[in-house]
Motif scaffolding. Structure first.
Motif, PDB file in Angstrom:
ATOM      1  N   THR A  71       7.128   0.592  -6.664  1.00 28.48           N
ATOM      2  CA  THR A  71       7.861  -0.470  -5.964  1.00 28.48           C
ATOM      3  C   THR A  71       7.528  -0.536  -4.478  1.00 28.48           C
ATOM      4  OG1 THR A  71       9.647   0.046  -7.517  1.00 28.48           O
ATOM      5  CG2 THR A  71      10.158  -1.478  -5.711  1.00 28.48           C
ATOM      6  N   ASN A  72       7.580   0.618  -3.802  1.00 25.39           N
ATOM      7  CA  ASN A  72       7.446   0.626  -2.341  1.00 25.39           C
ATOM      8  C   ASN A  72       6.216   1.385  -1.848  1.00 25.39           C
ATOM      9  OD1 ASN A  72      10.261  -0.560  -1.683  1.00 25.39           O
ATOM     10  ND2 ASN A  72      10.675   1.107  -3.109  1.00 25.39           N
ATOM     11  N   GLY A  73       5.921   2.545  -2.462  1.00 23.81           N
ATOM     12  CA  GLY A  73       4.862   3.425  -1.943  1.00 23.81           C
ATOM     13  C   GLY A  73       3.482   2.801  -1.973  1.00 23.81           C
ATOM     14  N   THR A  74       3.108   2.202  -3.093  1.00 18.21           N
ATOM     15  CA  THR A  74       1.756   1.633  -3.179  1.00 18.21           C
ATOM     16  C   THR A  74       1.638   0.391  -2.299  1.00 18.21           C
ATOM     17  OG1 THR A  74       2.412   0.532  -5.262  1.00 18.21           O
ATOM     18  CG2 THR A  74       1.201   2.605  -5.448  1.00 18.21           C
ATOM     19  N   VAL A 126       0.782   7.598   5.185  1.00 16.86           N
ATOM     20  CA  VAL A 126       1.764   6.835   4.407  1.00 16.86           C
ATOM     21  C   VAL A 126       2.684   7.816   3.685  1.00 16.86           C
ATOM     22  CG1 VAL A 126       2.107   5.191   2.523  1.00 16.86           C
ATOM     23  CG2 VAL A 126       0.163   4.922   4.095  1.00 16.86           C
ATOM     24  N   VAL A 127       3.995   7.640   3.862  1.00 16.47           N
ATOM     25  CA  VAL A 127       4.989   8.572   3.317  1.00 16.47           C
ATOM     26  C   VAL A 127       5.942   7.854   2.374  1.00 16.47           C
ATOM     27  CG1 VAL A 127       6.920  10.088   3.909  1.00 16.47           C
ATOM     28  CG2 VAL A 127       4.917  10.001   5.400  1.00 16.47           C
ATOM     29  N   ASP A 128       5.996   8.313   1.118  1.00 19.58           N
ATOM     30  CA  ASP A 128       7.004   7.854   0.167  1.00 19.58           C
ATOM     31  C   ASP A 128       7.389   9.075  -0.657  1.00 19.58           C
ATOM     32  OD1 ASP A 128       7.187   5.608  -2.673  1.00 19.58           O
ATOM     33  OD2 ASP A 128       8.733   6.398  -1.379  1.00 19.58           O
ATOM     34  N   VAL A 129       8.255   9.919  -0.037  1.00 21.67           N
ATOM     35  CA  VAL A 129       8.584  11.236  -0.608  1.00 21.67           C
ATOM     36  C   VAL A 129       9.155  11.087  -2.021  1.00 21.67           C
ATOM     37  CG1 VAL A 129      10.104  13.231  -0.326  1.00 21.67           C
ATOM     38  CG2 VAL A 129       8.948  12.274   1.662  1.00 21.67           C
ATOM     39  N   LEU A 130      10.036  10.140  -2.216  1.00 23.75           N
ATOM     40  CA  LEU A 130      10.645   9.887  -3.543  1.00 23.75           C
ATOM     41  C   LEU A 130      10.122   8.543  -4.047  1.00 23.75           C
ATOM     42  CD1 LEU A 130      14.304  11.111  -2.871  1.00 23.75           C
ATOM     43  CD2 LEU A 130      12.476  12.333  -4.055  1.00 23.75           C
ATOM     44  N   ARG A 131       9.078   8.522  -4.771  1.00 28.18           N
ATOM     45  CA  ARG A 131       8.335   9.680  -5.237  1.00 28.18           C
ATOM     46  C   ARG A 131       6.805   9.481  -5.166  1.00 28.18           C
ATOM     47  NH1 ARG A 131      10.497   9.447 -11.146  1.00 28.18           N
ATOM     48  NH2 ARG A 131      10.492   7.255 -10.551  1.00 28.18           N
ATOM     49  N   GLY A 145      -5.621   0.050   9.145  1.00 27.03           N
ATOM     50  CA  GLY A 145      -5.872   1.431   9.553  1.00 27.03           C
ATOM     51  C   GLY A 145      -7.328   1.841   9.338  1.00 27.03           C
ATOM     52  N   LYS A 146      -7.865   2.713  10.229  1.00 24.38           N
ATOM     53  CA  LYS A 146      -9.249   3.196  10.078  1.00 24.38           C
ATOM     54  C   LYS A 146      -9.306   4.274   8.993  1.00 24.38           C
ATOM     55  CE  LYS A 146     -11.300   2.734  14.709  1.00 24.38           C
ATOM     56  NZ  LYS A 146     -10.522   3.340  15.820  1.00 24.38           N
ATOM     57  N   HIS A 147      -8.321   5.177   9.030  1.00 20.98           N
ATOM     58  CA  HIS A 147      -8.238   6.266   8.064  1.00 20.98           C
ATOM     59  C   HIS A 147      -6.826   6.260   7.484  1.00 20.98           C
ATOM     60  CE1 HIS A 147     -11.931   7.905   9.830  1.00 20.98           C
ATOM     61  NE2 HIS A 147     -11.361   7.720  11.019  1.00 20.98           N
ATOM     62  N   VAL A 148      -6.700   6.192   6.158  1.00 22.27           N
ATOM     63  CA  VAL A 148      -5.382   6.154   5.524  1.00 22.27           C
ATOM     64  C   VAL A 148      -5.232   7.370   4.614  1.00 22.27           C
ATOM     65  CG1 VAL A 148      -3.796   4.839   4.078  1.00 22.27           C
ATOM     66  CG2 VAL A 148      -5.361   3.631   5.640  1.00 22.27           C
ATOM     67  N   LEU A 149      -4.164   8.150   4.852  1.00 24.36           N
ATOM     68  CA  LEU A 149      -3.887   9.351   4.078  1.00 24.36           C
ATOM     69  C   LEU A 149      -2.490   9.228   3.462  1.00 24.36           C
ATOM     70  CD1 LEU A 149      -5.383  10.094   6.960  1.00 24.36           C
ATOM     71  CD2 LEU A 149      -5.189  12.415   6.133  1.00 24.36           C
ATOM     72  N   LEU A 150      -2.302   9.867   2.314  1.00 25.09           N
ATOM     73  CA  LEU A 150      -0.984   9.888   1.694  1.00 25.09           C
ATOM     74  C   LEU A 150      -0.329  11.232   1.994  1.00 25.09           C
ATOM     75  CD1 LEU A 150      -1.821   8.282  -1.785  1.00 25.09           C
ATOM     76  CD2 LEU A 150      -1.260   7.149   0.382  1.00 25.09           C
ATOM     77  N   ALA A 151       0.907  11.173   2.511  1.00 24.90           N
ATOM     78  CA  ALA A 151       1.607  12.403   2.903  1.00 24.90           C
ATOM     79  C   ALA A 151       2.972  12.474   2.257  1.00 24.90           C
ATOM     80  CB  ALA A 151       1.740  12.466   4.421  1.00 24.90           C
ATOM     81  N   ALA A 195      -0.260   7.137  13.161  1.00 21.41           N
ATOM     82  CA  ALA A 195       0.942   6.384  12.786  1.00 21.41           C
ATOM     83  C   ALA A 195       1.465   6.938  11.471  1.00 21.41           C
ATOM     84  CB  ALA A 195       0.612   4.904  12.641  1.00 21.41           C
ATOM     85  N   ILE A 196       2.736   7.288  11.438  1.00 20.53           N
ATOM     86  CA  ILE A 196       3.387   7.748  10.215  1.00 20.53           C
ATOM     87  C   ILE A 196       4.228   6.580   9.702  1.00 20.53           C
ATOM     88  CG2 ILE A 196       4.924   9.449   9.179  1.00 20.53           C
ATOM     89  CD1 ILE A 196       4.249  11.301  11.592  1.00 20.53           C
ATOM     90  N   VAL A 197       3.921   6.118   8.486  1.00 24.10           N
ATOM     91  CA  VAL A 197       4.587   4.932   7.942  1.00 24.10           C
ATOM     92  C   VAL A 197       5.527   5.319   6.817  1.00 24.10           C
ATOM     93  CG1 VAL A 197       4.202   2.728   6.781  1.00 24.10           C
ATOM     94  CG2 VAL A 197       2.629   3.500   8.561  1.00 24.10           C
ATOM     95  N   CYS A 198       6.809   5.088   7.024  1.00 30.66           N
ATOM     96  CA  CYS A 198       7.817   5.381   6.001  1.00 30.66           C
ATOM     97  C   CYS A 198       7.935   4.185   5.060  1.00 30.66           C
ATOM     98  CB  CYS A 198       9.164   5.660   6.662  1.00 30.66           C
ATOM     99  SG  CYS A 198       9.127   7.047   7.814  1.00 30.66           S
ATOM    100  N   ALA A 199       7.758   4.418   3.752  1.00 29.12           N
ATOM    101  CA  ALA A 199       7.793   3.312   2.779  1.00 29.12           C
ATOM    102  C   ALA A 199       9.189   2.717   2.641  1.00 29.12           C
ATOM    103  CB  ALA A 199       7.288   3.806   1.422  1.00 29.12           C
ATOM    104  N   GLY A 200      10.225   3.572   2.701  1.00 30.64           N
ATOM    105  CA  GLY A 200      11.587   3.073   2.495  1.00 30.64           C
ATOM    106  C   GLY A 200      11.798   2.624   1.063  1.00 30.64           C
ATOM    107  N   THR A 201      12.930   1.965   0.823  1.00 34.56           N
ATOM    108  CA  THR A 201      13.271   1.472  -0.515  1.00 34.56           C
ATOM    109  C   THR A 201      13.742   0.026  -0.444  1.00 34.56           C
ATOM    110  OG1 THR A 201      13.887   3.700  -1.237  1.00 34.56           O
ATOM    111  CG2 THR A 201      14.772   1.867  -2.508  1.00 34.56           C
ATOM    112  N   ASP A 202      12.974  -0.867  -1.052  1.00 34.88           N
ATOM    113  CA  ASP A 202      13.350  -2.290  -1.106  1.00 34.88           C
ATOM    114  C   ASP A 202      13.697  -2.852   0.270  1.00 34.88           C
ATOM    115  OD1 ASP A 202      15.128  -1.455  -4.135  1.00 34.88           O
ATOM    116  OD2 ASP A 202      13.004  -1.949  -3.824  1.00 34.88           O
ATOM    117  N   GLY A 203      12.831  -2.502   1.262  1.00 33.33           N
ATOM    118  CA  GLY A 203      13.020  -3.064   2.602  1.00 33.33           C
ATOM    119  C   GLY A 203      14.085  -2.378   3.423  1.00 33.33           C
ATOM    120  N   ARG A 204      14.646  -1.275   2.879  1.00 30.79           N
ATOM    121  CA  ARG A 204      15.661  -0.538   3.639  1.00 30.79           C
ATOM    122  C   ARG A 204      15.146   0.861   3.987  1.00 30.79           C
ATOM    123  NH1 ARG A 204      21.452  -2.014   1.336  1.00 30.79           N
ATOM    124  NH2 ARG A 204      21.965  -1.019   3.302  1.00 30.79           N
TER     125      ARG A 204
END
Ligand code: MLT
Length: 237
Positions: A95-98, A19-24, A108-114, A135-144
């Protein structure tokens, strides 16, 4: 092995999920564990977070980039890096990352934060755990779609392609193209929609912090035995 990149969270994961939510959110999550936190408790709502208040528990989260009323901290990696969270658990709601982490954990079987900060270590850990798909999941911002998350997915995908035999899907090929055609991470993050927004509310230092690449070996990993209804427990995995 399959390499999947979701430019926005879709669900229906079969194996390892990054799971990826770089900011932040994921950048800050890595930093709390680096600063000694025993566990992260990612909640589905701010209300569930408030029910977790107890001795040895810190509440952290944001809406609109600013701290949630009644919480102890916002969602700033710079603020987290200045703290000492030894013998404490940090409750997080953003808002988005969690929300993306909760969707990933549903299947998912194994979930990691990246993030960019732990990218190489997260790729290595995912490679070690995976049997059929990463699978790399991009959180995005407010559905975008968020450029910063797609860029980080490209960095992770590049590391993974160097570590093993993967079949990238179109999302992964888009992320790799963004990674290979973009400038340096600091430029990409500060020029992204959410990076610009955070800069506009005085959080440009957080954006710079999040642009560091593979400076941390801490990888938050979902503890399937931990947690509760609406609460996911992550530990350094
Ligand atoms: C989010 O989860 O939406 C982000 O982490 C928001 C932020 O912290 O700026």
């Amino acid at each position: 092995m399959r390499l999947r990149v979701d430019l926005l969270p879709h669900g229906a994961y079969s194996d390892v999920v990054l799971v990826v939510d770089v900011l932040r959110a994921t950048t800050t999550a890595v930093t709390y564990l680096e600063r000694g936190a025993e566990a992260l408790l990612l909640t589905s709502t701010p209300e569930v977070a408030l029910t977790q208040r107890a001795a040895g528990v810190v509440l952290a989260g944001e809406r609109g980039g600013r701290p949630i009323p009644g919480f102890d901290l916002g969602n700033s990696p710079v603020e987290a890096a200045a703290g000492n969270f030894a013998n404490q658990s940090v409750v997080m709601n953003t808002t988005n990352g969690t929300a993306a982490a909760h969707l990933a954990a549903a299947s998912g079987k194994h979930v990691l934060l990246a993030a960019l900060t732990n990218a190489h270590a997260a790729a290595r850990r995912a490679r070690a755990l995976a049997t059929e798909e990463i699978a790399i999941v991009c959180a995005g911002t407010d559905g975008r779609v968020g450029l910063e998350d797609v860029y980080a997915a490209g960095v992770l995908a590049e590391y993974l392609l160097a570590m093993g035999d993967f079949t990238p899907d179109d999302g992964a090929r888009i992320a790799l193209t963004v990674r290979r055609s973009s400038g340096n991470p600091a430029e990409v993050l500060s020029g992204s929609g959410h990076g610009t927004y955070l800069g506009g509310i005085g959080l440009e230092e957080d954006v710079r912090y999040a642009a560091q690449v593979s400076v941390s070996t801490v990888v938050p990993l979902l503890d399937p035995a931990g947690g509760a209804e609406g609460v996911l427990r992550f530990v350094a995995g």
